[in-house]
Design a protein around this motif. Sequence first.
Motif, PDB file in Angstrom:
ATOM      1  N   CYS A 146     -41.397 -17.980 -11.772  1.00 55.33           N
ATOM      2  CA  CYS A 146     -40.516 -18.840 -11.104  1.00 55.33           C
ATOM      3  C   CYS A 146     -39.315 -17.912 -10.652  1.00 55.33           C
ATOM      4  O   CYS A 146     -39.149 -16.692 -10.899  1.00 55.33           O
ATOM      5  N   HIS A 147     -38.636 -18.607  -9.479  1.00 53.15           N
ATOM      6  CA  HIS A 147     -37.348 -17.846  -9.004  1.00 53.15           C
ATOM      7  C   HIS A 147     -36.195 -18.525  -9.530  1.00 53.15           C
ATOM      8  O   HIS A 147     -36.363 -19.760  -9.415  1.00 53.15           O
ATOM      9  N   SER A 148     -35.237 -17.822 -10.026  1.00 56.83           N
ATOM     10  CA  SER A 148     -33.888 -18.594 -10.770  1.00 56.83           C
ATOM     11  C   SER A 148     -32.757 -17.899  -9.875  1.00 56.83           C
ATOM     12  O   SER A 148     -32.889 -16.421  -9.776  1.00 56.83           O
ATOM     13  N   ALA A 149     -31.912 -18.327  -9.447  1.00 57.53           N
ATOM     14  CA  ALA A 149     -30.696 -17.942  -8.772  1.00 57.53           C
ATOM     15  C   ALA A 149     -29.967 -16.945 -10.082  1.00 57.53           C
ATOM     16  O   ALA A 149     -29.721 -17.397 -11.087  1.00 57.53           O
ATOM     17  N   GLU A 150     -29.420 -15.909  -9.499  1.00 61.02           N
ATOM     18  CA  GLU A 150     -28.571 -15.102 -10.401  1.00 61.02           C
ATOM     19  C   GLU A 150     -27.687 -15.622 -11.092  1.00 61.02           C
ATOM     20  O   GLU A 150     -27.486 -15.315 -12.342  1.00 61.02           O
ATOM     21  N   ALA A 151     -26.909 -16.623 -10.451  1.00 60.34           N
ATOM     22  CA  ALA A 151     -25.834 -17.448 -11.023  1.00 60.34           C
ATOM     23  C   ALA A 151     -26.189 -18.219 -11.908  1.00 60.34           C
ATOM     24  O   ALA A 151     -25.221 -18.857 -12.805  1.00 60.34           O
ATOM     25  N   HIS A 152     -27.502 -18.640 -12.022  1.00 56.87           N
ATOM     26  CA  HIS A 152     -27.661 -19.797 -13.158  1.00 56.87           C
ATOM     27  C   HIS A 152     -28.187 -19.065 -14.348  1.00 56.87           C
ATOM     28  O   HIS A 152     -29.511 -19.276 -14.835  1.00 56.87           O
ATOM     29  N   THR A 153     -27.089 -18.910 -15.030  1.00 55.38           N
ATOM     30  CA  THR A 153     -27.405 -18.195 -16.583  1.00 55.38           C
ATOM     31  C   THR A 153     -27.943 -19.151 -17.420  1.00 55.38           C
ATOM     32  O   THR A 153     -28.764 -18.707 -18.477  1.00 55.38           O
ATOM     33  N   GLU A 154     -27.823 -20.529 -17.471  1.00 60.23           N
ATOM     34  CA  GLU A 154     -28.279 -21.391 -18.382  1.00 60.23           C
ATOM     35  C   GLU A 154     -29.634 -21.520 -18.085  1.00 60.23           C
ATOM     36  O   GLU A 154     -30.662 -21.542 -19.137  1.00 60.23           O
ATOM     37  N   ALA A 155     -30.191 -21.554 -16.691  1.00 58.11           N
ATOM     38  CA  ALA A 155     -31.766 -21.514 -16.621  1.00 58.11           C
ATOM     39  C   ALA A 155     -32.313 -19.967 -17.177  1.00 58.11           C
ATOM     40  O   ALA A 155     -33.534 -20.075 -17.691  1.00 58.11           O
ATOM     41  N   HIS A 156     -31.718 -18.861 -17.159  1.00 60.27           N
ATOM     42  CA  HIS A 156     -32.296 -17.717 -17.611  1.00 60.27           C
ATOM     43  C   HIS A 156     -32.330 -17.839 -18.998  1.00 60.27           C
ATOM     44  O   HIS A 156     -33.482 -17.409 -19.588  1.00 60.27           O
ATOM     45  N   ALA A 157     -31.642 -18.475 -19.696  1.00 52.55           N
ATOM     46  CA  ALA A 157     -31.492 -18.454 -21.120  1.00 52.55           C
ATOM     47  C   ALA A 157     -32.722 -19.324 -21.706  1.00 52.55           C
ATOM     48  O   ALA A 157     -33.482 -19.036 -22.577  1.00 52.55           O
ATOM     49  N   TRP A 158     -32.987 -20.566 -20.864  1.00 49.64           N
ATOM     50  CA  TRP A 158     -34.068 -21.310 -21.101  1.00 49.64           C
ATOM     51  C   TRP A 158     -35.300 -20.522 -20.831  1.00 49.64           C
ATOM     52  O   TRP A 158     -36.256 -20.680 -21.621  1.00 49.64           O
ATOM     53  N   LEU A 159     -35.253 -20.067 -19.914  1.00 47.42           N
ATOM     54  CA  LEU A 159     -36.732 -19.459 -19.402  1.00 47.42           C
ATOM     55  C   LEU A 159     -37.245 -18.446 -20.381  1.00 47.42           C
ATOM     56  O   LEU A 159     -38.237 -18.155 -20.800  1.00 47.42           O
TER      57      LEU A 159
END
Length: 189
Positions: A146-159
């Motif tokens: 998946c692709h996640s915007a660099e600014a979306h840190t909440e998504a990164h933590a969940w991934l």
Amino acid sequence: CASAARWGSMSSGRSKWCAARGLPHEHSLRREGPIPLIIELASFDAALYVAHNMRAADAAEIAATRWTLDPVALAREVVLRPDFSWVAGAGEPIACIGAAQVWPHVFEAWMFATDRFPLIGKRLTLWVKHVMMPAVTAAGAHRVHCHSAEAHTEAHAWLEALGAVHESSKPMFGQDGQTFRVYRWLADV
């Protein structure tokens, strides 16, 4: 398998979503205990409800890689996915989640949610790990990304909580020059 008729119209909000399932209004559920997590195949009305009410960070991330952020068009895409597409909620639709096969054995995972995501986040994490990802793997996937915007840190933590690995970054990937991260899961081969 949910149909639009079963879910009812999301335009009138939580109470109709609860009524379609024979559930009491969310406040009475809260007094009795945790609101049950409901995960169903995506319907247009439920996907539209989430698209209209999505978190600002999800909207920014999606807008960066689309021609338009029209909630109707997004809801249509959710229900027309040929592979896996669900709506998860607790008292109302909260998240649209799924994976689409992009070519043989390679899938792209996606998710967007409302600000109420913390209400279901832990339970949805378990479902993704124990139901969704095994189902995608059983369908023949050897890679899910998946692709996640660099600014979306909440998504990164969940991934990362889901076991995804930050594989690379793509500078200038978004239409306004945003950097995106690529996260991936590889099947045990």
